[in-house]
Design a protein around this motif. Sequence first.
Motif: not given
Length: 629
Positions: A315-328, A423-432
Amino acid sequence: MDSIAASAGGTGAGGQKHPESRYSVGIDLGTTHCALSWVDEAHSDGERVAQGVLDIPQLVAPASVQAQALLPSFLYLPHESELSAADRALPGQDAAQPFVVGEFARARGAATPIRLVASAKSWLCHGGVDRRAPILPADAPADEVQRISPLAASTEYLRHLRRAWDQAHPDAPLAAQHVTVTIPASFDPAARELTAEACQAAGFAHLTLLEEPQAALYSWLQASGGAWRKQVVSGDVILVVDVGGGTTDLSLIAVQEHSGQLQLQRVAVGEHILLGGDNMDLALAYGVARKLAAEGRQLDAWQTRALAHGCRAAKEQLLADEGLAAVPVVVPSRGAKLIGGSIRTEVTRAEVLQLLVEGFFPPAAITDRPQARARAALTQLGLPYAQDAAVTRHLAAFLSRQVQATAQAEGASFAHPTAVLFNGGVLKAPRIEARILQVLNGWLAAEGAPPVRPLEGAQLDLAVARGAAYFGHVARSGAGVRIRGGTAQSYYVGVEGNMPAIPGMEPPLSALCLAPFGMEEGTEAALQDQQFGLVVGEPVRLRFFGSSVRRSDAVGTLLDFWGEGELVELQEIELHLPPEGRAAGDVVPVTLQARVTDIGTLQLACVPPGGQERWKVEFDVRAASGPPG
């Protein structure tokens, strides 16, 4: 040093500068990460602030150390044969510790969760357990793992930061610096006291506690370089939405004008909501588990817990990098050495956003309230998570309860914010962020109010630590605007009525206001004109209450009745006050004095009229109070 920025001008409060203190240090003691920022007072002059973030050396693999800006708030308790002393050694340590803290702890614990201490901060504010007792990891077999207490785990994170700082600044040890540590705004006085105790055990001599939403706003103020005055005006109400690793904090801060200067006043704080990144990680884990089950790969409970740690990293990787589609993600098998039995899958960006947006930020009406479900009679001991995962419904309840906190248009059914700071890492997601704004603006439009303005320039990463350091600088130098706050609630002590015994009926209980909403730290109030009876020499209970909605009660207000939800009972304190020459069970006439300490804890002193004695009660989780002095 990573920035030299102009600070905001305006009014401010002066502070005492410790003669040996060169830096104002800010520490974000987070549920999932810790961070440390500093302001160099020697190179800051008025409007110019020299600020940086400490890179924290930590183990990232056996005998492998890297310095990173974030220290994951995880502590791993390895088996005695699992890691050698050399594997656990850190630079500057006289001897390797029997545990590991930081990045390696998080990674190792994802494969062996029964040895991983996580969410210590959430446990620290859990009034239903003994937070000084060795209870973590909660699901670790007692005969296999040497558990530690939430207080000890928090102390070790702080000690790690102190060693890292001292190693980088041998001429300016942290013990000599002024340190500001952040806490959730909704922490009650007991949780604040425990946090302060952990800081003191870690060697912090000059300590201030600061609410996290305020720290985020201080960071925004500092980053704006003085331009914040162009984004807000007198009469604005800023809603701070802070979704952290363990809690959701909601605050309202009013922009006011005095003598031609803009001032900020924190006017409302939400209830303590144990809802944050931990819940989202677990929700993701169950989502992935269902996906695997559909593929014929069933996980047991142990693997699902391990999967939650993997989902957190994904989750942290995907929210930090919008170019990332999936993480194993790798789901370990039972026994870390059975690599061949591990299950490999992936977490996609679409899965994360769908679950977070619709699961935690669903559409809601302003009249909606958090949903409570019927609970089973027997339950496992654990953290008291919020029963409703919808942040939007908690937001609706908060704004509705605080309708009286600010001046509102006639007929308003909830407090109308005019600006919002995230504030908070999860709120970096524009959709949220977009979903929250959509919901908020829908409520406002229905009552004819303009939409909220998102405050620009917020730094979601490291904002809390940076804001805490900047706050310390403002408090000491007086250069810059300061947020006024005081106590986040009104506090009351229970007073038992005197009546003849009646079968089946408890004596009536009144609530005496000791500290009104907004009582400033470092101030005290005495109730000289009211006497009460204090029972000494035998076990007694003190019941305390808090209220975030009763704003007009003054010190000494005695409530015989209160409405549903107006007062919330806090953890009671069991005492055995020394009789000091009196008989056990004697009732001593006393007057009361309440003090809000500099760190926001509440102290109560019971003083016999005309005497020199004084029984002190600190509103914390201690089982005993000090003797009269």
